[in-house]
Design a protein around this motif. Structure first.
Motif, PDB file in Angstrom:
ATOM      1  N   TRP A 114       0.824  -1.205   0.000  1.00  0.00           N
ATOM      2  CA  TRP A 114       0.000   0.000   0.000  1.00  0.00           C
ATOM      3  C   TRP A 114       0.854   1.249   0.000  1.00  0.00           C
ATOM      4  O   TRP A 114       1.932   1.282   0.612  1.00  0.00           O
ATOM      5  CB  TRP A 114      -0.910   0.028   1.234  1.00  0.00           C
ATOM      6  CG  TRP A 114      -1.968  -1.020   1.195  1.00  0.00           C
ATOM      7  CD1 TRP A 114      -1.848  -2.332   1.518  1.00  0.00           C
ATOM      8  CD2 TRP A 114      -3.322  -0.837   0.763  1.00  0.00           C
ATOM      9  NE1 TRP A 114      -3.046  -2.978   1.331  1.00  0.00           N
ATOM     10  CE2 TRP A 114      -3.968  -2.095   0.868  1.00  0.00           C
ATOM     11  CE3 TRP A 114      -4.059   0.256   0.309  1.00  0.00           C
ATOM     12  CZ2 TRP A 114      -5.311  -2.280   0.528  1.00  0.00           C
ATOM     13  CZ3 TRP A 114      -5.387   0.074  -0.027  1.00  0.00           C
ATOM     14  CH2 TRP A 114      -6.006  -1.180   0.088  1.00  0.00           C
ATOM     15  N   GLY A 115       0.360   2.270  -0.660  1.00  0.00           N
ATOM     16  CA  GLY A 115       0.970   3.578  -0.556  1.00  0.00           C
ATOM     17  C   GLY A 115       0.486   4.294   0.692  1.00  0.00           C
ATOM     18  O   GLY A 115      -0.358   3.786   1.429  1.00  0.00           O
ATOM     19  N   GLN A 116       1.002   5.491   0.897  1.00  0.00           N
ATOM     20  CA  GLN A 116       0.683   6.254   2.103  1.00  0.00           C
ATOM     21  C   GLN A 116      -0.618   7.025   1.976  1.00  0.00           C
ATOM     22  O   GLN A 116      -1.146   7.521   2.971  1.00  0.00           O
ATOM     23  CB  GLN A 116       1.823   7.238   2.415  1.00  0.00           C
ATOM     24  CG  GLN A 116       1.821   8.531   1.607  1.00  0.00           C
ATOM     25  CD  GLN A 116       2.246   8.369   0.157  1.00  0.00           C
ATOM     26  OE1 GLN A 116       2.651   7.283  -0.272  1.00  0.00           O
ATOM     27  NE2 GLN A 116       2.180   9.460  -0.605  1.00  0.00           N
ATOM     28  N   GLY A 117      -1.132   7.130   0.772  1.00  0.00           N
ATOM     29  CA  GLY A 117      -2.395   7.832   0.545  1.00  0.00           C
ATOM     30  C   GLY A 117      -2.180   9.273   0.145  1.00  0.00           C
ATOM     31  O   GLY A 117      -1.192   9.911   0.526  1.00  0.00           O
ATOM     32  N   THR A 118      -3.113   9.776  -0.640  1.00  0.00           N
ATOM     33  CA  THR A 118      -3.091  11.179  -1.037  1.00  0.00           C
ATOM     34  C   THR A 118      -4.506  11.741  -0.927  1.00  0.00           C
ATOM     35  O   THR A 118      -5.474  11.085  -1.326  1.00  0.00           O
ATOM     36  CB  THR A 118      -2.517  11.350  -2.462  1.00  0.00           C
ATOM     37  OG1 THR A 118      -2.378  12.740  -2.768  1.00  0.00           O
ATOM     38  CG2 THR A 118      -3.382  10.691  -3.522  1.00  0.00           C
ATOM     39  N   GLN A 119      -4.619  12.929  -0.380  1.00  0.00           N
ATOM     40  CA  GLN A 119      -5.928  13.527  -0.129  1.00  0.00           C
ATOM     41  C   GLN A 119      -6.483  14.167  -1.403  1.00  0.00           C
ATOM     42  O   GLN A 119      -5.790  14.932  -2.081  1.00  0.00           O
ATOM     43  CB  GLN A 119      -5.832  14.590   0.959  1.00  0.00           C
ATOM     44  CG  GLN A 119      -7.123  15.336   1.247  1.00  0.00           C
ATOM     45  CD  GLN A 119      -8.150  14.463   1.935  1.00  0.00           C
ATOM     46  OE1 GLN A 119      -7.844  13.766   2.901  1.00  0.00           O
ATOM     47  NE2 GLN A 119      -9.390  14.515   1.457  1.00  0.00           N
ATOM     48  N   VAL A 120      -7.718  13.851  -1.680  1.00  0.00           N
ATOM     49  CA  VAL A 120      -8.463  14.512  -2.757  1.00  0.00           C
ATOM     50  C   VAL A 120      -9.682  15.177  -2.129  1.00  0.00           C
ATOM     51  O   VAL A 120     -10.474  14.518  -1.454  1.00  0.00           O
ATOM     52  CB  VAL A 120      -8.908  13.505  -3.835  1.00  0.00           C
ATOM     53  CG1 VAL A 120      -9.849  14.168  -4.833  1.00  0.00           C
ATOM     54  CG2 VAL A 120      -7.698  12.928  -4.547  1.00  0.00           C
ATOM     55  N   THR A 121      -9.796  16.468  -2.331  1.00  0.00           N
ATOM     56  CA  THR A 121     -10.918  17.220  -1.801  1.00  0.00           C
ATOM     57  C   THR A 121     -11.624  17.927  -2.951  1.00  0.00           C
ATOM     58  O   THR A 121     -10.984  18.660  -3.719  1.00  0.00           O
ATOM     59  CB  THR A 121     -10.453  18.254  -0.762  1.00  0.00           C
ATOM     60  OG1 THR A 121      -9.746  17.587   0.288  1.00  0.00           O
ATOM     61  CG2 THR A 121     -11.649  18.995  -0.173  1.00  0.00           C
ATOM     62  N   VAL A 122     -12.914  17.671  -3.068  1.00  0.00           N
ATOM     63  CA  VAL A 122     -13.707  18.279  -4.132  1.00  0.00           C
ATOM     64  C   VAL A 122     -14.698  19.243  -3.490  1.00  0.00           C
ATOM     65  O   VAL A 122     -15.541  18.836  -2.690  1.00  0.00           O
ATOM     66  CB  VAL A 122     -14.444  17.212  -4.951  1.00  0.00           C
ATOM     67  CG1 VAL A 122     -15.177  17.866  -6.127  1.00  0.00           C
ATOM     68  CG2 VAL A 122     -13.478  16.152  -5.458  1.00  0.00           C
TER      69      VAL A 122
END
Length: 124
Positions: A114-122
């Motif tokens: 798994w990657g560390q994650g990236t935030q997506v905000t719409v």
């Protein structure tokens, strides 16, 4: 061992687009199935889209059909998530995941990397 690093997240207005990238270490990336998962606040992590080692789609969540696509560039050890027509409900932390089972899966426990994650905000 496989290391995954996501990039490309950010803040976007509804209707906009983002492309997430996931760079993988390892010499056998081309044999991995890859998936993108997301987790919104207060919700369980869910599989959004997944691709086999051959580049065939394994799964596309109904909520993103026609808007999200996944692709891979084995020469660059990278998988991409193109997100178009984004909606506020797409807001989440997005994770890429890899499995050496080239056919892939939608189940989190079948992805050991798994990657560390990236935030997506719409925003609306």
């Amino acid at each position: 061992q496989v290391e995954l690093v996501e990039s490309g997240g950010g803040l976007v207005q509804a209707g906009g687009s983002l492309r997430l990238s996931c760079a993988a270490s390892g010499r056998t990336f081309s044999s991995y199935a890859m998936g993108w998962f997301r987790q919104a606040p207060g919700k369980e992590r869910e599989c959004v889209i997944a691709i086999s080692w051959t580049g065939d789609y394994i799964y596309v969540a109904d909520s993103v059909k026609g808007r999200f696509t996944i692709s891979r560039d084995n020469a660059k050890n990278t998988v991409y998530l193109q997100m178009n027509s984004l909606k506020p409900e797409d807001t989440a932390v997005y994770y890429c995941a890899a499995t050496t089972d080239g056919l892939g899966s939608t189940k989190q426990n079948e992805y050991p990397y798994w990657g560390q994650g990236t935030q997506v905000t719409v925003s609306s």
